[in-house]
Design a protein around this motif. Structure first.
Motif, PDB file in Angstrom:
ATOM      1  N   GLU A 100       0.684  -1.148   0.324  1.00 21.06           N
ATOM      2  CA  GLU A 100       0.000  -0.136   0.052  1.00 21.06           C
ATOM      3  C   GLU A 100       0.737   0.961   0.214  1.00 21.06           C
ATOM      4  OE1 GLU A 100      -3.031  -0.119   3.186  1.00 21.06           O
ATOM      5  OE2 GLU A 100      -3.031  -2.103   2.609  1.00 21.06           O
ATOM      6  N   ARG A 112      -2.208  13.912   2.643  1.00 19.87           N
ATOM      7  CA  ARG A 112      -3.910  13.663   3.334  1.00 19.87           C
ATOM      8  C   ARG A 112      -3.131  13.415   5.284  1.00 19.87           C
ATOM      9  NH1 ARG A 112      -6.625  14.058  -1.141  1.00 19.87           N
ATOM     10  NH2 ARG A 112      -5.095  13.192  -2.799  1.00 19.87           N
ATOM     11  N   PHE A 114      -6.310  13.383   7.381  1.00 19.69           N
ATOM     12  CA  PHE A 114      -6.904  13.349   8.678  1.00 19.69           C
ATOM     13  C   PHE A 114      -8.084  11.319   8.933  1.00 19.69           C
ATOM     14  CE2 PHE A 114      -6.178  17.780   8.820  1.00 19.69           C
ATOM     15  CZ  PHE A 114      -6.420  17.729  10.012  1.00 19.69           C
ATOM     16  N   ARG A 115      -7.623  10.982   7.158  1.00 18.38           N
ATOM     17  CA  ARG A 115      -8.231  10.005   6.918  1.00 18.38           C
ATOM     18  C   ARG A 115      -8.010   8.723   6.888  1.00 18.38           C
ATOM     19  NH1 ARG A 115     -10.237   9.844   1.197  1.00 18.38           N
ATOM     20  NH2 ARG A 115      -9.245  11.774   1.500  1.00 18.38           N
ATOM     21  N   PRO A 116      -7.899   7.674   7.614  1.00 20.88           N
ATOM     22  CA  PRO A 116      -7.077   6.580   8.048  1.00 20.88           C
ATOM     23  C   PRO A 116      -6.377   6.086   6.708  1.00 20.88           C
ATOM     24  CG  PRO A 116      -9.607   5.941   9.120  1.00 20.88           C
ATOM     25  CD  PRO A 116      -9.222   7.441   8.575  1.00 20.88           C
ATOM     26  N   ALA A 117      -5.389   5.845   6.875  1.00 22.34           N
ATOM     27  CA  ALA A 117      -4.120   5.393   5.767  1.00 22.34           C
ATOM     28  C   ALA A 117      -4.912   3.611   5.217  1.00 22.34           C
ATOM     29  CB  ALA A 117      -3.273   4.945   6.290  1.00 22.34           C
ATOM     30  N   ARG A 118      -6.395   3.100   6.213  1.00 18.55           N
ATOM     31  CA  ARG A 118      -6.431   1.779   5.201  1.00 18.55           C
ATOM     32  C   ARG A 118      -8.387   1.828   4.294  1.00 18.55           C
ATOM     33  NH1 ARG A 118      -4.453  -3.552   7.244  1.00 18.55           N
ATOM     34  NH2 ARG A 118      -4.287  -3.713   5.050  1.00 18.55           N
TER      35      ARG A 118
END
Lengths: 251, 319
Positions: A100, A112, A114-118
């Motif tokens: 990933e 980026r 604030f969104r989770p990496a997964r």
């Protein structure tokens, strides 16, 4: 159809000339093996093709475009990827996370916050596909440090493939592998060459002669022979070089 | 989970110290919160980014001087470069954060061209330059500093002159950044940052411009440290170059390592450990930092993941 080539490549470290007027090319659809005795300058040549090292003179071209001035990350973006002789994965990450991360490198910027990496479903799916290509389907959630040596090499290749390269530079991908593992990996490399140009630096002559379409022999920084496996096998200068090596090994 | 426990404990701490008749400890709690915030921001750089900065007091001090100078000119009725001063934290704190980010971009931009020991030395060198710059500011008392005791603590319409109120203002800021930073280290950005820490050469081979990601992390960290510095001067109401002293950089690093590198909450735990130890050990000896040395040795030798690592267990990596 793409082609990576270099012309008149020259590199020296102090008085030591490690690349001497080197000209090479590799096209999609072929596995081009680069062989030569230890210290012949194979890894240094590969580093100049990948952009880690700047040549003192000469040029590197991708499909005719001069990319000599591009850095390593920039060359990845135009389609030249490499793997390493010594496995260089992220041991604290899971296997899937390694892939990933490699996908993040080419899928736009990663600023980026604030969104989770997964949370990126497309990326997770693509990572699973790449793991399937190299035969690591079931290992995705394992910690990368738990992989066997052979599996680590497979992961290396999955990561190099993440950028969807047109040219793949593999530095001794089979080093230290058991023979059956090495042959499986050789088959994988062959199958990749259907739409990618593969330059393979390798020591194992069995594999080189069975997997390569073209072989170039490097000695003290310069090319002494280049041709089909049959031509190389019968080349007197190559025979002399390798016979000498064998004789030295016996002594 | 541990983070929630630490924050909850801090939230009830003022009531507890009042219940045991130690209300004077509220200012210590506030300092734990403020230094915990700075240490947590340093952890982003050191623990997640692998950049050992020995210069974060430069940002802490810059924040203190931004807020302190604005307050000073407000009390004095004079102007700062043509701008009137103000005591309003909703102005002084963001101003400190912005200035910290700018200073972080300058210092980080240059220092990140080096790595390892040279990076440590480069950040220390900038720390010293900033420190002596503040020493030379005669208008704010030079190396003696200047008291700002006449200033109140206005946070918007809220008067936080009372120590307990001020504690909760700082606590709210800390809690907000705990959430933000925890999101950040789990985001795509955080993953790239950890990759740059573990294997920068491979990151470049994958196609990352590692310098840019490291620099952005450094700027974010500098900005938060600077905000913490502004909160510290609003707390102490005394502005002096000691905020920017390089030993302060060392102390922040000690907090992060003591609490646990790469855990975020470790910075708060480390700050708490240090201030509580100071409070109680100072009764035994003035050289209370001797015990800090012992504690740090114990952590480095026996618990490399710090105090939080002891709680979370050996095997688990923090992120």
């Amino acid at each position: 159809m793409s082609e990576l080539s270099c012309h008149g490549l020259r590199k020296s470290f102090g008085a030591l000339v490690v690349t001497d007027d080197l000209a090479l090319s590799v096209r999609s659809g072929e596995v081009h093996a680069l062989i030569g005795p230890n210290g012949a300058g194979k890894t240094t040549a590969l580093a100049q093709l990948s952009g880690e090292l700047r040549p003192d003179s000469g040029s590197v071209r991708l499909d005719g475009t001069d990319i000599t001035h591009l850095s390593l990350p920039q060359r990845v973006r135009v389609g030249v990827a490499r793997s390493y002789q010594i496995s260089s994965i992220f041991a604290d990450f899971t296997v899937a996370e390694n892939v990933e991360l490699a996908l993040q490198a080419v899928g736009g910027h990663s600023f980026r916050f604030f969104r989770p990496a997964r949370s990126n479903a497309a990326r997770l799916k693509r990572a699973r596909e790449l793991l399937a290509v190299v035969g690591l389907t079931d290992a995705g959630e394992a910690s990368a440090q738990r992989l066997s040596h052979g599996q680590t090499r497979q992961l290396e290749i999955a990561m190099a493939l993440a950028s969807e390269p047109e040219v793949l530079l593999l530095d001794e991908p089979m080093a230290g592998m058991a023979p059956d593992e090495a042959h499986r990996l050789a088959e994988l490399v062959r199958s990749l060459a259907s739409d990618t140009a593969v330059l393979l630096v390798e020591h194992d002559m069995d594999i080189v002669f069975s997997a390569a379409d073209r072989i170039s022999v490097l000695c003290e920084g310069s090319l002494i022979a280049s041709g089909s496996p049959d031509q190389i096998r019968s080349d007197p200068e190559v025979r002399r070089l390798y016979l000498r090596e064998d004789a030295e090994a016996e002594n | 989970m541990l983070t929630a426990v630490v924050l909850a404990s801090l939230a009830v701490a003022p009531a507890w110290v009042q219940a045991v008749d130690r209300a004077y400890l509220v200012t210590m709690l506030t300092r734990i919160v403020i230094f915990g915030l700075a240490a947590m921001s340093l952890d982003l750089v050191v623990g997640y980014g692998g950049m050992v900065s020995l210069g974060h007091a430069a940002f802490f001090g810059a924040g203190a001087y931004t807020a302190g100078a604005l307050t000073y000119h407000s009390l004095d009725g004079s102007t700062l470069l043509g701008v009137p001063g103000t005591q309003q934290a909703l102005v002084t704190w963001p101003a400190a954060a912005v200035l910290g980010a700018l200073l972080g971009a300058m210092i980080g931009g240059l220092c990140l061209r080096t790595t390892g020991v040279y990076f440590i030395m480069a950040t220390l060198a900038f720390n010293q330059m900033v420190y002596f710059l503040f020493n030379a500011l005669e208008v704010y008392g030079g190396d003696d500093g200047v008291g700002l005791f006449a200033a109140g603590r206005s946070i918007g319409p809220l008067d936080a002159s009372d120590d307990v109120t001020y504690f909760y203002v700082c606590f709210a800021v800390l809690a907000a950044f705990v959430v933000v930073l925890n999101l950040m280290v789990r985001s795509p950005f955080g993953r790239v940052l950890r990759g740059c820490r573990d294997n920068p050469a491979r990151m470049a081979a994958l196609g990352f411009h590692t310098y840019r990601y490291r620099l952005v992390a450094f700027i974010i960290s500098a900005s938060i440290s600077s905000l913490a510095g502004a909160m510290a001067v609003t707390e102490s109401q005394f502005l002096s170059p000691s905020f920017a002293e390089w030993t302060e950089s060392g102390e922040l690093l000690v907090m992060v390592i003591l609490g646990g590198l790469g855990s975020l909450v470790g910075g708060i735990v480390g700050a708490a450990a240090l201030f509580v130890l100071e409070e109680f050990a100072i009764d035994i000896t003035d050289n209370w930092q001797f015990f800090v040395g012992v504690g740090l040795l114990a952590v480095v030798l026996a618990a490399p993941r710090g105090l939080t690592g002891l709680v979370l267990g050996r095997g688990r990596r923090n992120v």
